[in-house]
Design a protein around this motif. Sequence first.
Motif, mmCIF file in Angstrom:
data_model
loop_
_atom_site.group_PDB
_atom_site.id
_atom_site.type_symbol
_atom_site.label_atom_id
_atom_site.label_comp_id
_atom_site.label_asym_id
_atom_site.label_seq_id
_atom_site.Cartn_x
_atom_site.Cartn_y
_atom_site.Cartn_z
ATOM 1 N N PRO A 145 0.832 -1.208 0.000
ATOM 2 C CA PRO A 145 0.000 0.000 0.000
ATOM 3 C C PRO A 145 0.868 1.261 0.000
ATOM 4 C CG PRO A 145 -0.725 -1.547 1.692
ATOM 5 C CD PRO A 145 0.582 -2.048 1.179
ATOM 6 N N ASN A 167 2.388 2.922 3.324
ATOM 7 C CA ASN A 167 3.197 2.172 4.285
ATOM 8 C C ASN A 167 4.594 2.808 4.386
ATOM 9 O OD1 ASN A 167 5.526 0.249 3.414
ATOM 10 N ND2 ASN A 167 4.014 -0.143 1.804
ATOM 11 N N SER A 200 -3.705 2.708 -2.637
ATOM 12 C CA SER A 200 -4.091 2.322 -1.278
ATOM 13 C C SER A 200 -4.938 1.056 -1.332
ATOM 14 C CB SER A 200 -4.893 3.446 -0.613
ATOM 15 O OG SER A 200 -6.154 3.586 -1.257
ATOM 16 N N LEU A 201 -5.077 0.406 -0.182
ATOM 17 C CA LEU A 201 -5.942 -0.773 -0.096
ATOM 18 C C LEU A 201 -7.375 -0.423 -0.464
ATOM 19 C CD1 LEU A 201 -4.511 -2.150 3.262
ATOM 20 C CD2 LEU A 201 -4.136 -3.166 1.005
ATOM 21 N N ASN A 242 -3.297 1.406 6.103
ATOM 22 C CA ASN A 242 -2.294 1.549 5.042
ATOM 23 C C ASN A 242 -0.929 1.977 5.573
ATOM 24 O OD1 ASN A 242 -3.713 1.480 2.112
ATOM 25 N ND2 ASN A 242 -5.123 2.376 3.590
#
Length: 269
Positions: free
Chosen positions: A146, A149, A203-204, A253
């Motif tokens: 992500p 992170n 991003s997720l 994230n």
Amino acid sequence: MNTAHMQDRHTNRKAYFEEQSKTVSRHVIPFLKDVMNIGSETSVLEIGCGEGGNLLPFLDLGCKRVVGNDISESKVENARQYFTEHPQVKNLELISDDIYNVEGLGQFDLIIMRDVIEHIHGQEKFMHIVKKFLKPEGKFFLGFPPWYNPFGGHQQICRSKLLSKLPYFHILPTPAYKGILKAFGENNDTVEALLEIKQTGISLERFERILRKENYHTDKKGLYFINPNYEVKFGLKPRKAWSIVAAIPFFRNFLITAGYYVVSIKNEK
């Protein structure tokens, strides 16, 4: 030409090939085996295959058709060299081209992408067109870091030892980020590469929105505090994210270094 430098580069690429292979054998294939059988009747396509390390374990398992695609001709040429002596090389096909231009491949039981989706421009378009390569009952594995992170900006490629180990600074506004990279002496190629990743990082939440929009079903998901790939790179055991953290949108994230997803196409009838 500096032949010693070229040899170092070749050695490093072969080491990366072996890292990829180990991660797939130890973590990706076990992750997949919960949702599909992998064996001599399985056909596999990897998009963004690089030197092909992710494909080696599937060839070792005797998969009947193993195809790797990458836009980089030099990486694909390295892959051809690495697989020359493999006993199942006849089952391997390597293609150097933009995936958008590739025709006539047919459909596959499994498509894999590791650390690739976060580099793709137009991820919605990509996730739509890739369906044509997937059998109706096929599975699509994606693993990616992500964007938010600690090292989601891939800043580990920096020449500066400080910047290569400095977490989170990639999420600064672009002018500040670019200014820091320049101030620490990063060359133009590195700066441009890192700024491109800033454009395409995902991003997720956005990834999962794309899955819903494109009518994918999530068959299995794993979110990790410690990326499974860190085992071969740094000797760290993979660690799954606590469920309470994994459930908090956006915040997760910043702590999750890898998302593993197996998805399939929903019945659209």
